[in-house]
Design an enzyme around this catalytic site. Structure first.
Site, PDB file in Angstrom:
ATOM      1  N   LYS A  54       3.188  13.280   7.219  1.00  0.00           N
ATOM      2  CA  LYS A  54       2.070  14.229   7.313  1.00  0.00           C
ATOM      3  C   LYS A  54       2.002  15.107   6.071  1.00  0.00           C
ATOM      4  CE  LYS A  54       2.291  13.933  12.321  1.00  0.00           C
ATOM      5  NZ  LYS A  54       2.452  14.526  13.656  1.00  0.00           N
ATOM      6  N   GLN A  98       5.629  19.710  15.732  1.00  0.00           N
ATOM      7  CA  GLN A  98       5.993  18.330  16.061  1.00  0.00           C
ATOM      8  C   GLN A  98       6.749  18.286  17.392  1.00  0.00           C
ATOM      9  OE1 GLN A  98       4.905  15.812  14.230  1.00  0.00           O
ATOM     10  NE2 GLN A  98       5.938  14.147  15.269  1.00  0.00           N
ATOM     11  N   ASP A 121      -3.898  19.473  16.540  1.00  0.00           N
ATOM     12  CA  ASP A 121      -3.366  18.418  17.402  1.00  0.00           C
ATOM     13  C   ASP A 121      -4.242  18.223  18.649  1.00  0.00           C
ATOM     14  OD1 ASP A 121      -1.139  16.807  16.935  1.00  0.00           O
ATOM     15  OD2 ASP A 121       0.264  18.464  17.237  1.00  0.00           O
TER      16      ASP A 121
HETATM   17  N1  L34 Z   1       2.668  17.599  17.835  1.00  0.00           N
HETATM   18  N2  L34 Z   1       3.884  15.661  17.994  1.00  0.00           N
HETATM   19  C1  L34 Z   1       2.732  16.282  17.696  1.00  0.00           C
HETATM   20  N3  L34 Z   1       1.640  15.609  17.266  1.00  0.00           N
HETATM   21  C2  L34 Z   1       1.680  14.269  17.121  1.00  0.00           C
HETATM   22  O1  L34 Z   1       0.578  13.599  16.758  1.00  0.00           O
HETATM   23  C3  L34 Z   1       2.880  13.597  17.367  1.00  0.00           C
HETATM   24  N4  L34 Z   1       3.036  12.234  17.170  1.00  0.00           N
HETATM   25  C4  L34 Z   1       3.832  11.476  18.134  1.00  0.00           C
HETATM   26  C5  L34 Z   1       5.182  12.189  18.265  1.00  0.00           C
HETATM   27  N5  L34 Z   1       5.077  13.638  18.247  1.00  0.00           N
HETATM   28  C6  L34 Z   1       3.966  14.315  17.850  1.00  0.00           C
HETATM   29  C7  L34 Z   1       3.125  11.649  15.963  1.00  0.00           C
HETATM   30  O2  L34 Z   1       2.827  12.214  14.919  1.00  0.00           O
HETATM   31  C8  L34 Z   1       3.942  10.137  17.451  1.00  0.00           C
HETATM   32  N6  L34 Z   1       3.560  10.374  16.069  1.00  0.00           N
HETATM   33  C9  L34 Z   1       3.623   9.418  15.052  1.00  0.00           C
HETATM   34  C10 L34 Z   1       3.183   9.674  13.754  1.00  0.00           C
HETATM   35  C11 L34 Z   1       3.274   8.732  12.765  1.00  0.00           C
HETATM   36  C12 L34 Z   1       3.790   7.496  13.013  1.00  0.00           C
HETATM   37  C13 L34 Z   1       4.236   7.200  14.289  1.00  0.00           C
HETATM   38  C14 L34 Z   1       4.143   8.159  15.296  1.00  0.00           C
HETATM   39  C15 L34 Z   1       3.892   6.504  11.900  1.00  0.00           C
HETATM   40  O3  L34 Z   1       3.624   6.815  10.767  1.00  0.00           O
HETATM   41  N7  L34 Z   1       4.304   5.278  12.180  1.00  0.00           N
HETATM   42  C16 L34 Z   1       4.473   4.256  11.163  1.00  0.00           C
HETATM   43  C17 L34 Z   1       5.928   3.880  11.035  1.00  0.00           C
HETATM   44  C18 L34 Z   1       6.794   5.021  10.641  1.00  0.00           C
HETATM   45  C19 L34 Z   1       8.283   4.694  10.675  1.00  0.00           C
HETATM   46  O4  L34 Z   1       8.676   3.667  10.080  1.00  0.00           O
HETATM   47  O5  L34 Z   1       9.035   5.456  11.285  1.00  0.00           O
HETATM   48  C20 L34 Z   1       3.661   3.031  11.580  1.00  0.00           C
HETATM   49  O6  L34 Z   1       3.279   2.273  10.699  1.00  0.00           O
HETATM   50  O7  L34 Z   1       3.481   2.848  12.790  1.00  0.00           O
END
Ligand code: L34
Length: 296
Positions: A54, A98, A121
């Site tokens: 982010k 988060q 959010d």
């Molecule tokens: N307050 N908490 C708040 N807001 C959110 O919107 C989130 N979320 C969830 C968990 N807690 C939160 C996220 O940001 C899940 N989440 C999230 C964000 C980004 C990714 C996955 C979940 C992401 O970038 N995933 C990548 C892989 C990253 C890795 O390798 O760890 C993908 O390509 O899916």
């Protein structure tokens, strides 16, 4: 049939390009620079990775951004006063705490403390309620990202049978609310399934669009999917270890088997995850415009 893969990575990059241009415009014409603070409590590696994604994106887009990292033993009161500080900081338009938070902190109390105008959010009850009555300003980032993936992949939602597996407050419930709205990119017939649903398969097999946020690998297998369905996999599960000693990231859908039946499917990683981060940026730009009186 073998499915076409919906690249969340590519769609996210496209939206970021649009946002970058908009931010340049806002900054040069109106001297408005979107400001985002991401608050991370503790050292959970997954949360660290999401939050750094982010921050990195916010910087790329020309935001003013602050990473505020607090130790896992911060008191609830301290966290609440930190939020209050950012609520009153005119350079900050969006506040993201988060999740999950450590057990000694009441998550709802924290989310309720965020100024709804800065709640990028979309988790504050005011924004949740507004979403429900079709007046939403900030859609929660993951469901918003799913809707954008559908729209930008040319998937028709109107009149479609959407089945959502999972009823969490951050994915299952809000995506159901978004897609059932009387609005473009919505107008679907939505069914929500969960752990107490009788015969999940009888529902999922009817889905034109199947959205899976169950939090468990292989929660959806090929026998549960209709031929030609669009499958959106929201899961992020870390399982096993690769030979390099890294955990493998998998979704909630048995991807290899389901892709033979679906017409379109999102991968994990590179599907919904990048969209979540990008829609946070979208919401923050919107919050900045709102604060500057450029948006109602
Ligand atoms: N307050 N908490 C708040 N807001 C959110 O919107 C989130 N979320 C969830 C968990 N807690 C939160 C996220 O940001 C899940 N989440 C999230 C964000 C980004 C990714 C996955 C979940 C992401 O970038 N995933 C990548 C892989 C990253 C890795 O390798 O760890 C993908 O390509 O899916």
């Amino acid at each position: 049939m073998s499915a076409k893969i919906i690249s969340g990575k590519d769609v996210a990059a496209q939206i970021r390009e649009e946002l970058r241009a908009e931010v340049m415009d806002l900054t040069s014409k109106y001297n408005v620079k979107p400001g985002l603070v991401t608050i991370l409590v503790g050292e959970d590696p997954a949360s660290q990775s999401y939050v750094s994604g982010k921050q990195k994106t916010a910087k790329e887009l020309g935001f003013f951004s602050i990473q505020d990292t607090q130790s896992a033993d911060i008191s609830e009161d301290m966290l609440l006063s930190l939020i209050d500080k950012y609520n009153h900081d005119p350079k900050i338009h969006g506040i993201l705490v988060q999740l999950p938070l450590p057990k000694h902190i009441n998550e709802n109390k924290v989310l309720y403390a965020i100024d709804p105008d800065k709640d990028v959010d979309g988790f504050h009850p005011v924004n949740v309620g507004k979403l429900m009555i079709g007046e939403g300003r900030y859609f929660p980032c993951t469901p918003f990202g799913i809707q954008q993936l559908l729209i930008r992949s040319g998937v028709k939602t109107e009149g479609s049978e959407v089945v959502v597996v999972g009823r969490s407050n951050i994915v299952g419930k809000p995506i159901s609310m978004i897609l059932v709205q009387k609005a473009a990119g919505a107008n679907a017939t939505v069914t929500m399934c969960h752990t107490k649903t009788k015969d999940i398969k009888s529902h999922t097999l009817r889905a034109d669009i199947l959205i899976v946020a169950a939090g468990r690998p292989k929660a959806v297998t090929a026998d549960m999917v209709k031929e030609g369905a669009v499958v959106i996999d929201v899961g992020v599960n870390r399982i096993g270890m690769t030979p390099e000693g890294k955990a493998k990231l998998v979704g909630d859908v048995d991807f290899d088997a389901v892709k033979e039946k679906a017409s379109l499917i999102t991968p994990v990683p590179g599907g919904v995850g990048p969209m979540t981060i990008t829609m946070l940026m979208y919401n923050t730009v919107k919050a900045a415009k709102f604060a500057a009186g450029l948006e109602k």
